[in-house]
Design an enzyme around this catalytic site. Structure first.
Site, short mmCIF file in Angstrom:
data_model
loop_
_atom_site.label_atom_id
_atom_site.label_comp_id
_atom_site.label_asym_id
_atom_site.label_seq_id
_atom_site.Cartn_x
_atom_site.Cartn_y
_atom_site.Cartn_z
N PHE A 91 -20.42 59.85 88.20
CA PHE A 91 -19.61 59.74 87.00
C PHE A 91 -19.60 61.07 86.24
CE2 PHE A 91 -19.16 58.67 82.45
CZ PHE A 91 -17.98 57.93 82.49
N ASN A 193 -26.22 55.47 79.04
CA ASN A 193 -24.77 55.39 79.13
C ASN A 193 -24.46 54.59 80.40
OD1 ASN A 193 -22.02 55.73 78.98
ND2 ASN A 193 -22.04 57.81 79.80
N PRO A 194 -24.58 53.26 80.32
CA PRO A 194 -24.45 52.42 81.51
C PRO A 194 -23.00 52.13 81.84
CG PRO A 194 -24.81 51.05 79.61
CD PRO A 194 -24.85 52.48 79.11
#
Length: 295
Positions: A91, A193-194
């Site tokens: 990500f 920050n899942p």
């Protein structure tokens, strides 16, 4: 034939705008600076591009026209005071998450002399490396996914020794306690920050085609990771320890409720980003410490 940088950037900006790229001038500038090997601020005084430089610039712009993320093309993403390598399988950190980094830095005075921090769903390691850069904490970076973990280790290893030596990479699922040991308990601060986007939410092409789905989506309501992760955070934190969890702008109330429902937290607060959207929730571990979640 010369290729003035100003003209090449103007043409690229028009092409990028035509396909709906969100920040066409910024992207054109950054791609040009990347090709020329200079900072963006020096573009105004840059010499004309050589023919090979122009060919490379056009090729990179073509990749951006296909909506490949700018950070993948350049190979890195800035995050606060650090820059991390990114690419397929991990990500790309967003500027909004820098708000958690700033919040964490501001909490340093509330921590012990040798603070311990856990970064859950660490991904590229941006938050973990950022926290280790702006504070003197030791940081445990927890990541489950194989591809993301490779990027995480790469970025930690590329950090200055004074930062690298204070970060431990741990393979683990942020929704369970299977990875937790005595060394990863009694923590001063947890940041995360899942994955949090509801599966039905439309996302930009750059996200849909290039960010790994496992790092973006979290079930129909966006809470399939955060809900179980709250109990893990409760088990990790020492009494009066703090946490910050990023969330979807549609789930702020649910995240606050998830923390409140455990009975393990107080001072639960929602925080908004610079666009005034709900962005992350912070909470404090109650003291005295109730019974820990079973392992």
């Amino acid at each position: 034939m010369t290729h003035p940088v100003r003209d090449e950037i103007a043409t690229a900006t028009q092409r990028l705008a035509a396909v709906g790229v969100a920040n066409p001038r910024v992207d054109a500038d950054l791609l040009a600076a990347h090709v020329l090997g200079i900072d963006r601020g020096r573009l105004v005084a840059a010499d004309p591009m050589t023919a090979p430089q122009r060919s490379r610039f056009v090729a990179l712009v073509d990749r951006r026209l296909a909506r490949e993320p700018l950070q993948h093309i350049i190979g890195s993403a800035p995050f606060g005071p650090v820059t991390v390598a990114v690419g397929p399988g991990v990500f790309t950190p967003r500027p909004e998450t820098e708000l958690i980094l700033a919040w964490a830095a501001g909490r340093r005075s509330t921590m012990r002399a040798r603070p311990r921090v856990v970064d859950l769903c660490s991904g590229s390691g941006a938050l973990a490396i950022g926290v280790a850069t702006v504070t003197d904490a030791t940081v445990v970076a927890v990541e489950r996914d194989d591809d993301a973990a490779r990027w995480l280790r790469r970025n930690v290893e590329a950090s200055p020794a004074t930062v690298r030596d204070r970060i431990e990479v741990v393979r683990g699922d942020a929704t369970t306690l299977d990875w937790v040991t005595d060394e990863t308990a009694d923590i001063d601060l947890v940041v995360a920050n899942p994955p949090y986007v509801p599966t039905s939410t439309p996302v930009p092409t750059e996200v849909a085609d290039f960010d790994p789905a496992v790092a973006v989506f979290a079930g129909p309501d966006g809470m399939s990771v955060i809900d179980p992760m709250v109990a893990v955070i409760a088990a990790l934190l020492r009494p009066d320890g703090l946490c910050a969890v990023e969330h979807d702008d549609s789930t702020a109330d649910r995240v606050i409720a998830a923390f409140a429902a455990t009975g393990a937290f107080d001072d639960i607060r929602g925080h908004r980003d610079l666009a005034d959207r709900p962005r992350f929730v912070t909470a404090r571990r109650r003291s005295p410490h109730p019974a820990r979640m079973g392992r």
